[in-house]
Write an enzyme that holds these catalytic residues in place. Structure first.
Site, short mmCIF file in Angstrom:
data_model
loop_
_atom_site.label_atom_id
_atom_site.label_comp_id
_atom_site.label_asym_id
_atom_site.label_seq_id
_atom_site.Cartn_x
_atom_site.Cartn_y
_atom_site.Cartn_z
N ASP A 208 -31.03 -14.56 -17.71
CA ASP A 208 -30.50 -15.72 -18.42
C ASP A 208 -30.64 -15.61 -19.93
O ASP A 208 -30.55 -16.61 -20.63
CB ASP A 208 -31.24 -16.98 -17.96
CG ASP A 208 -30.82 -17.41 -16.56
OD1 ASP A 208 -29.61 -17.36 -16.27
OD2 ASP A 208 -31.70 -17.78 -15.77
N ASP B 51 -23.71 -17.00 -11.30
CA ASP B 51 -24.09 -17.52 -12.61
C ASP B 51 -24.10 -16.43 -13.68
O ASP B 51 -23.89 -16.70 -14.87
CB ASP B 51 -25.49 -18.13 -12.58
CG ASP B 51 -25.81 -18.93 -11.33
OD1 ASP B 51 -25.32 -18.56 -10.25
OD2 ASP B 51 -26.57 -19.90 -11.43
#
Length: 482
Positions: free
Chosen positions: A128, A194
């Site tokens: 991330d 994601d």
């Protein structure tokens, strides 16, 4: 309904795209005054939140399990949304002319909030990092702020982050590793949808470093394993490879997506495809679908490769076809239909459900097993005395008894009192909501992607859906955050 920073960031980003890059359509769901009202409220909340944020922390979300309208805080390294708050502040700077009545030095607030994240650019234990670094530092550079006014160059932070993310690239699968660990029994490379959102960091860094040239990693047309024509020599190539592998393996024929795919780290074979955050392995988690729309639209914008535009469109078409009337999706597109199918499959012949599908058969078996030889039950199976009169007086018109005479009316009253307006019950009356959870985050993320898709394919109505979404979310912001 729950609004976290992800939703607010995406919503503000979408508003910026709509307001700054193209004129607002005459659309019932996006009146300028509605947008302005929600932005003024967002500005006030962001300003207040900046001043109450504890040192070394970031606001994470406001959820029912915490005190109402109070932030839950996370450390700078404790949550994947750490970059969202400074990202919100930078977006408010972009939108400052729309909220002149609430003047604030947004650049200073954003910079102060963002700078503590710079050391996370060296982290190699997370995928991330695009959210941590790309959102705040990338947005700052996009606006035109290149450094903190002293020695820290934002370009250097972005390049460091890209180098760190590159260390998570697995040549054997042609993808970045999303989650550490091997996926349990499958022992492979875990990739979640994601991760498409982190590719923007790689493309940005490739452009900044001048390495956005292709020594392409080939994914053959027969959808076999990834074959490397050599080691990946640029961040651009790694990002393109990841997007191609994801486009091939994360999508079903109908355009819906798997949340997680696990690959062999040597052959690139798919070992497993399913979900961790969705309803079921064969369902479609709406936020994952939104990541796909936004991620592939953005990747097409960075590469011009037609496959990525086609994939974004496929994801968008599925998403739109499953939306609610207000353009805000349920959290998983398959939940409502599965519940309905289960309900229908367990109905009695007269279409009147028993009070609980799991107990009906047990009750019937218990009843039959305790009957007397003449098939006339005692009034209570735990007693030895027959009470035929009691039994007869409580029979239904068709002479078929309910499973317990004392609960029949109570069950009927309870059933009726919990019905929806259309007389169709939810799957379980004790469930926390009468309707499936709605995902405002998915809505805001998808709206960003749909706005970008509209710029490439203007005749598909993608912008109309995005504007309807903005309208709905703006109303919810005004209702829920006041």
């Amino acid at each position: 309904m729950v609004f976290g920073l992800g939703q607010v960031t995406a919503l503000l980003s979408t508003m910026a795209l709509v307001l700054l890059h193209t004129p607002i359509h005459t659309h019932a769901d996006v009146e300028p005054q509605l947008l302005r009202s929600s932005m003024v409220l967002a500005a006030k909340k962001l300003f207040y939140t900046f001043h109450i944020t504890p040192e070394g922390m970031m606001p994470y979300s406001v959820e029912p399990k915490w005190e109402p309208k109070k932030w839950a805080w996370r450390s700078l390294s404790g949550g994947w949304t750490a970059g969202f708050f400074p990202g919100c502040l930078w977006e408010m700077y972009r939108l400052r002319d729309w909220v002149p009545e609430f003047a604030a030095d947004w650049t200073t607030l954003a910079t102060i909030s963002m700078l503590p994240l710079a050391p996370t650019a060296t982290r190699v234990d997370i995928h991330d990092i695009g959210f941590f670094i790309g959102i705040p530092f990338g947005t700052a550079m996009d606006i035109g702020f290149l450094n903190d006014g002293s020695n820290l160059q934002y370009k250097d932070v972005l390049l460091t982050a890209a180098k760190s993310l590159s260390r998570r690239f697995v040549p054997g699968s042609g993808t970045f590793r999303s989650w550490d660990g091997n996926g349990g029994e499958y022992r492979g490379v875990q990739v979640i949808i994601d991760n498409m959102m982190n590719l923007e960091l790689m493309f940005m860094a490739a452009n900044l470093s001048g390495s956005a040239t292709s020594c392409l990693i080939n994914v053959d047309l027969m959808f076999m394993a990834v074959v490397l024509s050599g080691s990946a020599t640029s961040w651009y190539d790694e990002a393109v490879s990841h997007a191609k592998v994801t486009a091939k393996n994360h999508f079903r024929e109908d355009g819906s997506t798997y949340h997680r795919v696990i690959y062999s780290d040597t052959t690139g074979d798919v070992l497993s495809a399913g979900t961790v955050q969705g309803y079921a392995d064969d369902s479609c988690w709406s936020r994952g679908q939104a990541w796909a729309i936004h991620g592939f639209a953005n990747t097409y914008g960075s590469t011009g490769i037609p496959l990525f535009l086609e994939t974004a469109q496929k994801a968008a078409d599925y998403y739109i076809s499953h939306l609610e009337e207000d353009s805000v999706p349920v959290w998983d597109f398959q939940t409502a239909q599965k519940d309905a199918n289960y309900y229908i499959s367990h109905l009695e012949e007269d279409s009147v459900p028993v009070w609980d599908f799991q107990t009906a058969q047990k009750a019937a078996d218990y009843y039959i097993s305790h009957l007397e030889e003449d098939s006339v039950p005692v009034w209570d199976f735990q007693t030895a005395q027959k009470d035929a009169n009691y039994y007869i007086s409580h029979l239904e018109e068709d002479s078929v008894p309910v499973w317990d005479f004392q609960t029949a009316q109570k069950d009927a009253n309870d059933y009726i009192s919990h019905l929806e307006e259309d007389s169709v019950p939810v799957w379980d009356f004790q469930a926390p909501l009468s309707q499936p959870w709605r995902d405002t985050s998915a809505a805001a993320i998808a709206a960003c992607g749909l706005i970008e898709l509209h710029s490439y394919i203007p005749d598909k109505g993608y912008r109309d859906v995005a504007e309807a979404t903005i309208g709905s979310l703006s109303r919810w912001v005004l209702v829920l955050l006041l």
